[in-house]
Design an enzyme around this catalytic site. Structure first.
Site, PDB file in Angstrom:
ATOM      1  N   ASP A  83      91.413 -26.645   8.218  1.00 28.85           N
ATOM      2  CA  ASP A  83      90.495 -25.654   8.769  1.00 28.85           C
ATOM      3  C   ASP A  83      90.768 -25.619  10.266  1.00 28.85           C
ATOM      4  O   ASP A  83      90.432 -26.567  10.985  1.00 28.85           O
ATOM      5  CB  ASP A  83      89.048 -26.055   8.485  1.00 28.85           C
ATOM      6  CG  ASP A  83      88.032 -25.104   9.100  1.00 28.85           C
ATOM      7  OD1 ASP A  83      88.444 -24.151   9.803  1.00 28.85           O
ATOM      8  OD2 ASP A  83      86.822 -25.313   8.891  1.00 28.85           O
ATOM      9  N   SER A 164      98.821  -8.939  16.270  1.00 29.92           N
ATOM     10  CA  SER A 164      98.515  -7.715  15.530  1.00 29.92           C
ATOM     11  C   SER A 164      98.706  -6.537  16.465  1.00 29.92           C
ATOM     12  O   SER A 164      98.728  -6.697  17.686  1.00 29.92           O
ATOM     13  CB  SER A 164      97.058  -7.767  15.052  1.00 29.92           C
ATOM     14  OG  SER A 164      96.602  -6.500  14.634  1.00 29.92           O
ATOM     15  N   TYR A 176      87.716  -9.041  16.132  1.00 29.22           N
ATOM     16  CA  TYR A 176      89.141  -9.115  15.795  1.00 29.22           C
ATOM     17  C   TYR A 176      90.028  -8.687  16.963  1.00 29.22           C
ATOM     18  O   TYR A 176      90.937  -9.424  17.373  1.00 29.22           O
ATOM     19  CB  TYR A 176      89.437  -8.242  14.572  1.00 29.22           C
ATOM     20  CG  TYR A 176      90.874  -8.324  14.116  1.00 29.22           C
ATOM     21  CD1 TYR A 176      91.331  -9.417  13.392  1.00 29.22           C
ATOM     22  CD2 TYR A 176      91.781  -7.308  14.406  1.00 29.22           C
ATOM     23  CE1 TYR A 176      92.651  -9.506  12.972  1.00 29.22           C
ATOM     24  CE2 TYR A 176      93.101  -7.383  13.995  1.00 29.22           C
ATOM     25  CZ  TYR A 176      93.528  -8.482  13.276  1.00 29.22           C
ATOM     26  OH  TYR A 176      94.839  -8.563  12.871  1.00 29.22           O
ATOM     27  N   LYS A 180      92.723 -10.908  19.278  1.00 34.01           N
ATOM     28  CA  LYS A 180      94.165 -10.660  19.279  1.00 34.01           C
ATOM     29  C   LYS A 180      94.683 -10.311  20.677  1.00 34.01           C
ATOM     30  O   LYS A 180      95.820 -10.660  21.028  1.00 34.01           O
ATOM     31  CB  LYS A 180      94.507  -9.548  18.280  1.00 34.01           C
ATOM     32  CG  LYS A 180      94.291  -9.949  16.822  1.00 34.01           C
ATOM     33  CD  LYS A 180      95.127 -11.164  16.442  1.00 34.01           C
ATOM     34  CE  LYS A 180      95.025 -11.498  14.964  1.00 34.01           C
ATOM     35  NZ  LYS A 180      95.848 -12.661  14.577  1.00 34.01           N
TER      36      LYS A 180
END
EC number: 1.1.1.209
Length: 319
Positions: A83, A164, A176, A180
């Site tokens: 993890d 990404s 997100y 990134k």
């Protein structure tokens, strides 16, 4: 004169292409560590590099993911449960990897683990909605890198960070894209810091691919759950029809995603095996023909093109 210029350009292109095809030797004695191997890019990468002869250490989040991967690979491949958001787990894993690879060190570190989190308008969200993707995609990546870096330096190896197109251009609210963007910054500073040690650092920027990360059902469920708990004022501003239309847009966009995950793994392969790896790789037709070119355009043009695809609000004046 024009012919000489064209000939020079052709020669430069030929040499650039030739340089990119030069490969390292003896991959059979090289260890690589990959995160996020339960599914998607990481799973395919682990299976691909195992077939090529690398000594793969694949980090999975779940026992079921680990067992499924081991069933499809050779005895060379080892799995570990990891993890990336658990500092002690990361530290213990790094110690195990150190004892496993010995003096050879770690040729490749592929930071692939990631989550999408909630994708919704910014004024729908709380700060807690931003935490998961930032914890996994950014702090998890940084912590794994810092713990594995001494082993990579020992091998004068490679670090490959999967970012990404969302690290080049913001396309939705939530954690997100910020995560990134930060990965891109960390990648650049790491690349410059490691140059003196002979460590190459590369960043991969995939477009939209059909993986568990971009599962339209899960994304829809999260968005609906947030909508149900919004204040009456926000719902009035967006309108009851907004959620239905936005979910329809989401399904339409996911129907045109890239299906070939090997495009990303090919980038990883080049970054691992080329004598002259690139600093950045772009994977996916949408990334190469739309997202990356758009990221270089003026902000006003970016806004115009992206807002054309947004669902109109019913009553934005109701504030």
């Amino acid at each position: 004169m024009l012919l000489w210029v064209l000939a020079l350009l052709f020669l430069c292109a030929f040499l650039w292409n030739y340089k990119g095809q030069l490969k390292i030797a003896d991959i059979a004695d090289k260890y690589i560590f990959i995160t996020g191997c339960d599914s998607g890019f990481g799973n395919l990468a682990a299976r691909t590099f195992d077939r090529k002869g690398f000594r793969v250490i694949a980090a999975c989040l779940t026992e079921s993911g680990s067992e499924a991967l081991k069933a499809k690979t050779s005895e060379r491949l080892h799995t570990v449960l990891l993890d990336v958001t658990n500092p002690e787990n990361v530290k213990e894993t790094a110690q195990w990897v150190k004892s496993h690879v010995g003096e050879k060190g770690l040729w490749g570190l592929i930071n692939n683990a990631g989550v999408l989190g909630v994708l919704a308008p910014t004024d729908w969200l709380t700060v807690d909605d931003y935490r998961e993707p930032i914890e996994v995609n950014l702090f998890g990546l940084i912590n794994v890198t810092l713990n594995m870096l001494p082993l990579v330096k020992k091998a004068r190896g490679r670090v490959i960070n999967v970012s990404s197109i969302g690290g080049r251009l913001a396309f939705g609210g939530g954690g997100y894209t910020p995560s990134k963007y930060a990965v891109e910054g960390f990648n650049d500073s790491l690349r410059r810091d490691m140059k003196a040690f002979g460590v190459h650092v590369s960043c991969i920027e995939p477009g939209l691919f059909k993986t568990g990360l971009a599962d339209p059902i899960k994304t829809t469920e999260k968005k609906l759950a947030i909508w149900k708990h919004l204040s009456p004022d926000i719902k009035q501003q967006y309108g009851e029809g907004y959620i239905e239309k936005s979910l329809h847009r989401l399904k339409s966009s996911t129907s045109s995603v890239n299906l070939d995950l090997s495009l990303v793994v090919e980038c990883m392969d080049h970054a691992l095996t080329s004598l002259f790896p690139k600093t950045r790789y772009t994977a996916g037709k949408d990334a190469k023909t739309f997202w990356i070119p758009l990221s270089h355009m003026p902000a006003a043009l970016q806004d115009f093109l992206l807002l054309k695809e947004k669902v109109e609000l019913a009553n934005p004046q109701a504030v």
